[in-house]
Design a protein around this motif. Structure first.
Motif, PDB file in Angstrom:
ATOM      1  N   MET A   1     113.426  78.418  -8.127  1.00 62.53           N
ATOM      2  CA  MET A   1     114.013  77.600  -7.060  1.00 62.53           C
ATOM      3  C   MET A   1     113.484  76.168  -7.106  1.00 62.53           C
ATOM      4  O   MET A   1     112.323  75.922  -7.424  1.00 62.53           O
ATOM      5  CB  MET A   1     113.700  78.214  -5.688  1.00 62.53           C
ATOM      6  CG  MET A   1     114.333  79.571  -5.461  1.00 62.53           C
ATOM      7  SD  MET A   1     113.826  80.307  -3.872  1.00 62.53           S
ATOM      8  CE  MET A   1     114.490  79.098  -2.713  1.00 62.53           C
ATOM      9  N   VAL A   2     114.371  75.234  -6.753  1.00 63.11           N
ATOM     10  CA  VAL A   2     114.025  73.820  -6.585  1.00 63.11           C
ATOM     11  C   VAL A   2     114.399  73.442  -5.161  1.00 63.11           C
ATOM     12  O   VAL A   2     115.466  73.847  -4.660  1.00 63.11           O
ATOM     13  CB  VAL A   2     114.776  72.935  -7.609  1.00 63.11           C
ATOM     14  CG1 VAL A   2     114.500  71.462  -7.360  1.00 63.11           C
ATOM     15  CG2 VAL A   2     114.373  73.318  -9.036  1.00 63.11           C
ATOM     16  N   ASN A   3     113.548  72.667  -4.531  1.00 66.23           N
ATOM     17  CA  ASN A   3     113.736  72.377  -3.106  1.00 66.23           C
ATOM     18  C   ASN A   3     114.705  71.213  -2.886  1.00 66.23           C
ATOM     19  O   ASN A   3     114.418  70.280  -2.136  1.00 66.23           O
ATOM     20  CB  ASN A   3     112.382  72.082  -2.453  1.00 66.23           C
ATOM     21  CG  ASN A   3     112.453  72.155  -0.933  1.00 66.23           C
ATOM     22  OD1 ASN A   3     113.447  72.630  -0.376  1.00 66.23           O
ATOM     23  ND2 ASN A   3     111.429  71.678  -0.270  1.00 66.23           N
ATOM     24  N   LYS A   4     115.812  71.233  -3.574  1.00 69.47           N
ATOM     25  CA  LYS A   4     116.921  70.312  -3.314  1.00 69.47           C
ATOM     26  C   LYS A   4     118.152  70.836  -4.043  1.00 69.47           C
ATOM     27  O   LYS A   4     118.051  71.639  -4.982  1.00 69.47           O
ATOM     28  CB  LYS A   4     116.601  68.886  -3.748  1.00 69.47           C
ATOM     29  CG  LYS A   4     116.327  68.687  -5.222  1.00 69.47           C
ATOM     30  CD  LYS A   4     116.065  67.201  -5.493  1.00 69.47           C
ATOM     31  CE  LYS A   4     115.675  66.972  -6.953  1.00 69.47           C
ATOM     32  NZ  LYS A   4     115.431  65.545  -7.231  1.00 69.47           N
ATOM     33  N   ARG A   5     119.289  70.350  -3.627  1.00 73.15           N
ATOM     34  CA  ARG A   5     120.558  70.811  -4.192  1.00 73.15           C
ATOM     35  C   ARG A   5     120.829  70.063  -5.506  1.00 73.15           C
ATOM     36  O   ARG A   5     120.833  68.823  -5.532  1.00 73.15           O
ATOM     37  CB  ARG A   5     121.686  70.532  -3.201  1.00 73.15           C
ATOM     38  CG  ARG A   5     123.074  70.984  -3.661  1.00 73.15           C
ATOM     39  CD  ARG A   5     124.139  70.476  -2.693  1.00 73.15           C
ATOM     40  NE  ARG A   5     123.942  71.027  -1.359  1.00 73.15           N
ATOM     41  CZ  ARG A   5     124.592  72.082  -0.879  1.00 73.15           C
ATOM     42  NH1 ARG A   5     125.475  72.705  -1.637  1.00 73.15           N
ATOM     43  NH2 ARG A   5     124.379  72.510   0.346  1.00 73.15           N
ATOM     44  N   LEU A   6     121.039  70.828  -6.574  1.00 72.27           N
ATOM     45  CA  LEU A   6     121.302  70.241  -7.893  1.00 72.27           C
ATOM     46  C   LEU A   6     122.563  70.877  -8.473  1.00 72.27           C
ATOM     47  O   LEU A   6     122.567  72.057  -8.834  1.00 72.27           O
ATOM     48  CB  LEU A   6     120.127  70.484  -8.849  1.00 72.27           C
ATOM     49  CG  LEU A   6     118.790  69.828  -8.498  1.00 72.27           C
ATOM     50  CD1 LEU A   6     117.690  70.388  -9.376  1.00 72.27           C
ATOM     51  CD2 LEU A   6     118.884  68.314  -8.660  1.00 72.27           C
TER      52      LEU A   6
ATOM     53  N   ILE B   1     122.684  75.709  -3.517  1.00 76.64           N
ATOM     54  CA  ILE B   1     123.588  76.029  -4.623  1.00 76.64           C
ATOM     55  C   ILE B   1     122.931  77.075  -5.516  1.00 76.64           C
ATOM     56  O   ILE B   1     121.704  77.084  -5.678  1.00 76.64           O
ATOM     57  CB  ILE B   1     123.942  74.749  -5.420  1.00 76.64           C
ATOM     58  CG1 ILE B   1     125.108  75.000  -6.374  1.00 76.64           C
ATOM     59  CG2 ILE B   1     122.726  74.198  -6.172  1.00 76.64           C
ATOM     60  CD1 ILE B   1     125.717  73.710  -6.897  1.00 76.64           C
ATOM     61  N   VAL B   2     123.737  77.970  -6.051  1.00 74.52           N
ATOM     62  CA  VAL B   2     123.251  79.032  -6.937  1.00 74.52           C
ATOM     63  C   VAL B   2     123.832  78.814  -8.330  1.00 74.52           C
ATOM     64  O   VAL B   2     125.037  78.581  -8.482  1.00 74.52           O
ATOM     65  CB  VAL B   2     123.649  80.428  -6.411  1.00 74.52           C
ATOM     66  CG1 VAL B   2     123.269  81.512  -7.431  1.00 74.52           C
ATOM     67  CG2 VAL B   2     122.984  80.706  -5.077  1.00 74.52           C
ATOM     68  N   HIS B   3     122.962  78.883  -9.343  1.00 70.23           N
ATOM     69  CA  HIS B   3     123.397  78.911 -10.745  1.00 70.23           C
ATOM     70  C   HIS B   3     122.904  80.236 -11.319  1.00 70.23           C
ATOM     71  O   HIS B   3     121.691  80.470 -11.396  1.00 70.23           O
ATOM     72  CB  HIS B   3     122.786  77.763 -11.552  1.00 70.23           C
ATOM     73  CG  HIS B   3     123.064  76.399 -11.009  1.00 70.23           C
ATOM     74  ND1 HIS B   3     124.297  75.802 -11.077  1.00 70.23           N
ATOM     75  CD2 HIS B   3     122.255  75.504 -10.373  1.00 70.23           C
ATOM     76  CE1 HIS B   3     124.231  74.592 -10.528  1.00 70.23           C
ATOM     77  NE2 HIS B   3     123.008  74.394 -10.092  1.00 70.23           N
ATOM     78  N   VAL B   4     123.796  81.111 -11.719  1.00 65.30           N
ATOM     79  CA  VAL B   4     123.388  82.383 -12.312  1.00 65.30           C
ATOM     80  C   VAL B   4     123.000  82.139 -13.769  1.00 65.30           C
ATOM     81  O   VAL B   4     123.738  81.485 -14.527  1.00 65.30           O
ATOM     82  CB  VAL B   4     124.517  83.430 -12.222  1.00 65.30           C
ATOM     83  CG1 VAL B   4     124.058  84.759 -12.833  1.00 65.30           C
ATOM     84  CG2 VAL B   4     124.936  83.639 -10.767  1.00 65.30           C
ATOM     85  N   VAL B   5     121.825  82.638 -14.167  1.00 57.88           N
ATOM     86  CA  VAL B   5     121.319  82.443 -15.529  1.00 57.88           C
ATOM     87  C   VAL B   5     121.170  83.787 -16.223  1.00 57.88           C
ATOM     88  O   VAL B   5     121.123  84.841 -15.583  1.00 57.88           O
ATOM     89  CB  VAL B   5     119.968  81.683 -15.523  1.00 57.88           C
ATOM     90  CG1 VAL B   5     120.151  80.271 -14.990  1.00 57.88           C
ATOM     91  CG2 VAL B   5     118.913  82.420 -14.709  1.00 57.88           C
ATOM     92  N   ASP B   6     121.081  83.734 -17.562  1.00 55.25           N
ATOM     93  CA  ASP B   6     121.142  84.982 -18.338  1.00 55.25           C
ATOM     94  C   ASP B   6     119.783  85.588 -18.653  1.00 55.25           C
ATOM     95  O   ASP B   6     119.686  86.545 -19.422  1.00 55.25           O
ATOM     96  CB  ASP B   6     121.929  84.759 -19.635  1.00 55.25           C
ATOM     97  CG  ASP B   6     121.211  83.841 -20.618  1.00 55.25           C
ATOM     98  OD1 ASP B   6     120.192  83.214 -20.227  1.00 55.25           O
ATOM     99  OD2 ASP B   6     121.663  83.737 -21.775  1.00 55.25           O
ATOM    100  N   ARG B   7     118.707  85.039 -18.092  1.00 56.33           N
ATOM    101  CA  ARG B   7     117.397  85.657 -18.279  1.00 56.33           C
ATOM    102  C   ARG B   7     116.455  85.255 -17.152  1.00 56.33           C
ATOM    103  O   ARG B   7     116.688  84.257 -16.463  1.00 56.33           O
ATOM    104  CB  ARG B   7     116.795  85.293 -19.634  1.00 56.33           C
ATOM    105  CG  ARG B   7     116.332  83.867 -19.759  1.00 56.33           C
ATOM    106  CD  ARG B   7     115.773  83.563 -21.142  1.00 56.33           C
ATOM    107  NE  ARG B   7     116.825  83.489 -22.141  1.00 56.33           N
ATOM    108  CZ  ARG B   7     116.628  83.012 -23.380  1.00 56.33           C
ATOM    109  NH1 ARG B   7     115.437  82.611 -23.754  1.00 56.33           N
ATOM    110  NH2 ARG B   7     117.631  82.955 -24.234  1.00 56.33           N
ATOM    111  N   VAL B   8     115.408  86.030 -16.998  1.00 55.75           N
ATOM    112  CA  VAL B   8     114.357  85.700 -16.030  1.00 55.75           C
ATOM    113  C   VAL B   8     113.443  84.679 -16.686  1.00 55.75           C
ATOM    114  O   VAL B   8     112.978  84.879 -17.813  1.00 55.75           O
ATOM    115  CB  VAL B   8     113.557  86.961 -15.641  1.00 55.75           C
ATOM    116  CG1 VAL B   8     112.447  86.609 -14.657  1.00 55.75           C
ATOM    117  CG2 VAL B   8     114.487  88.014 -15.042  1.00 55.75           C
TER     118      VAL B   8
END
Length: 658
Positions: free
Chosen positions: A167-172, A220-227
């Motif tokens: 997580m980042v504490n701003k919308r990107l 905002i959510v960005h789904v990524v393909d790995r942890v």
């Protein structure tokens, strides 16, 4: 009207924004490809037999391949849209809900579940403006069991820390995820590292964004393909702590590259393991390790100027190294490849200033090789074998500045065995200085280790040294250069007259030249091209006519001078419609068909017999002038004929008034 203008302006802004970033450009292409399926439908390419999907660019769309694997086209709702029962496409915008609920809506249910367990849910349901790089369900499932167990067993600390690092504490948005950018995560201020590639792929810590820009009320959510895991060490530290890279670590220190790999940057290092070094012949490896210049070149050949995560590669791409040449970085299915070889054994070991990929073979650039090593790794196997048999190895492995003229394998016909004559010829293929083909000029003389001087000929379509023309780009080694040439070199052997006298098939021609008083012409210094009639050519003339010709010195001189061209032209310099001005007569028209040179439609039987003052091309027929055809007269005739046709048709045309 005002509403229409606002709508048009909004559409223009969408199109403009669609061209802002590579990802948005690819997304726009996918939308265009999917629009026949309905509104807000994106065409995706899915690799057959896998769950991997990509927004598609134009090249991938037409090739229907990713990483060499065939793809199928699927159609899905573009980010931010959903289907409605009974309606075409994806007409409805997803309801704007908080991040926790958005995770469920976009299918990241495992991340949603772990957010519950780690007591992160109140934070991502509450007020704020966050960016959440949410691992997909498959990403969590791919984690090694021991790592996943360790996280889940300590949910209040380890799992919460792991989620906060995502997580980042701003919308990107994807627009703000610039190539090479770093952002402070919500876990102990560790940075996350973003790469936004020209093919539209976006990664965070080398994890690919597979569902970007899923908007929520509080971020905002960005789904990524790995942890992803926290990154705290530079690439030099990664190399120093791994025993499998001990030899590489020693080599880096010897080459003085340690400070560079500890400094800021965005490097990609293809790190050869200890086993990779052990595969190299000891004498070669020891030579390179003992030569700081060759060692630095070799190591820099393993380092790209930009950070390249494995997930960013969808096809072979040439990439520049710190050494100055390029590596072909590609992929074959799940395997990352280098120069077409699947030698990458471990990928995406991320540091603060770059990424490390482990490789099982050492890459040695030409600039770190001897001339012999260059020839052994090139398409000149026969030449290499013969040079070794001729005892010329010392010239090809030493530190003297040399240039090797290496004939292609195709230059040798049939079986070739070593003879004293061949050994002498091969010694003329090594020049006494290190040269670049770009610096060669017409008329230049080059000295060989065999003691001869070879001439350079620059033609419109070729660059030749005597009869052999350069067939490939230079290969520049540690001390020498190699030019691949199309033929075995034929060094000049005496004057044109000497050459003709030494070959029985020209015995009648030699007599004719003496009768015509042309012996001195063919012995004096110069640059002539002689299309020399063989005995068969003279014997094809009727006996009476031949006897009369051989007694008439003036007519014989005219005939033979028509076979002599001004300037020296080897066969490699002949292209379509090459013209040579004879010493007497109009012109000689040359061309090439099926690898045979023709002069005024007469085939050359034996080309490129080199002499100190010219070149001889044997012809088995007497060359005659081509039929006279005045192009200007033809043009005038055609123009006059065209006018007459127009006038004739005009006189036959029926007036409109009738």
């Amino acid at each position: 009207m005002r509403q229409i203008l606002v709508m048009i302006l909004a559409q223009v802004l969408v199109l403009v924004s669609g061209a802002r970033s590579p990802y948005q450009a690819v997304l726009q292409h996918s939308r265009i490809r999917g629009r026949q399926q309905g509104p807000n439908v994106c065409a995706m390419q899915q690799i057959k037999g896998t769950d991997k999907k990509y927004f598609t660019n134009c090249k991938q769309w037409y090739h229907r391949k990713i990483c060499g694997q065939p793809t199928v086209i699927t159609y899905e709702c573009c980010p931010g849209y959903e289907k409605i029962q009974g309606e075409k496409g994806c007409p409805a915008a997803l309801p704007l809900v908080n991040i926790y609920q958005t995770l469920g809506a976009v299918g990241a249910t495992t991340t949603q579940m772990y957010s519950d367990r780690a007591q992160l849910r109140p934070e991502i349901e509450g007020p704020g403006s966050f960016t959440f790089f949410a691992p997909s369900n498959e990403a969590w499932a791919a984690l090694p069991t021991e790592i996943l167990d360790a996280l889940v067993s300590n949910v209040n600390i380890e799992l919460l820390n792991a989620l906060h690092y995502h997580m980042v504490n701003k919308r990107l948005t994807s627009e703000e995820l610039k190539h090479g950018a770093t952002f402070t995560s919500m876990y102990q201020d560790f940075n996350v590292h973003v790469q936004h590639y020209s093919n539209g792929i976006v990664t965070v810590n080398c994890a690919r964004l597979i569902k970007p820009d899923q908007h929520a009320t509080n971020g905002i959510v960005h789904v990524v393909d790995r942890v992803i895991t926290a990154v705290s060490n530079d690439v030099q530290t990664l190399i120093e702590v791994d025993d499998d890279l001990e030899t590489l670590r020693t080599a880096i220190a010897a080459a003085g590259l340690t400070a560079m790999l500890e400094s800021g940057g965005h490097y990609t290092i293809f790190a050869p393991t200890n086993d990779a070094f052990e595969k190299i012949p000891p004498e070669t490896l020891n030579r390179i390790l003992g030569d700081p210049i060759a060692l630095r070149d070799m190591l820099n050949y393993h380092i790209l100027k930009n950070m390249q995560c494995a997930e960013s590669i969808v096809s072979g791409v040439p990439m520049e190294t710190l050494q100055g040449t390029v590596l072909e970085v590609g992929c074959d299915g799940d395997q990352m490849t280098l120069n077409g070889k699947a030698i990458v054994t471990k990928t995406d070991q991320l540091g603060t200033n770059g990424v490390v990929h482990y490789i099982s073979e050492l890459l040695i650039p030409d600039s770190a090789k001897t001339l012999l090593e260059i020839s052994e790794s090139s398409n000149v196997a026969m030449a290499t074998k013969l040079l070794v048999e001729a005892g010329l190895t010392t010239h090809l492995t030493g530190t003297e500045a040399m240039t090797l003229l290496a004939p292609q394998d195709e230059a040798f016909k049939g079986s070739v065995s070593m003879t004293p004559a061949l050994k002498t010829i091969l010694s003329q293929h090594i020049l006494k200085e290190r040269l670049s083909s770009k610096s060669l000029y017409h008329g230049q003389e080059l000295e060989t280790v065999g003691g001869l001087k070879l001439r350079v000929f620059v033609y419109r379509n070729n660059l030749c040294i005597e009869n052999a023309c350069i067939a490939a780009h230079d290969k520049v080694g540690r001390y020498g250069s190699m030019f691949t040439v199309d033929k075995l070199l034929s060094p000049p052997a005496g004057t044109v007259m000497d050459l003709l006298k030494g070959d029985d098939k020209f015995s009648i021609l030699v007599g004719a030249l003496q009768t015509a008083g042309m012996t001195e012409l063919l012995n004096q210094p110069g640059a002539l091209t002689f299309f020399a009639p063989t005995n068969d050519a003279f014997n094809s003339i009727p006996t009476a006519e031949r006897n009369r010709l051989m007694r008439n010195s003036a007519e014989l001189s005219r005939l033979l001078k028509f076979h002599l061209g001004e300037g020296l032209l080897v066969s490699g310099g002949v292209s379509s419609h090459t013209r040579v001005q004879p010493l007497q007569g109009e012109r000689l028209e040359l061309g090439v068909r099926n690898y045979t040179v023709y002069v005024n439609r007469v085939p050359v039987q034996d080309a490129d017999l080199m002499a100190t003052n010219g070149v001889v091309h044997a012809v088995s027929r007497i060359i005659k002038p081509l039929p006279i055809f005045d192009l200007n007269m033809f043009n005038l005739f055609s123009e006059e004929l065209f006018k007459r046709v127009i006038q004739s048709r005009s006189s036959q045309r029926i007036p409109r008034s009738q």
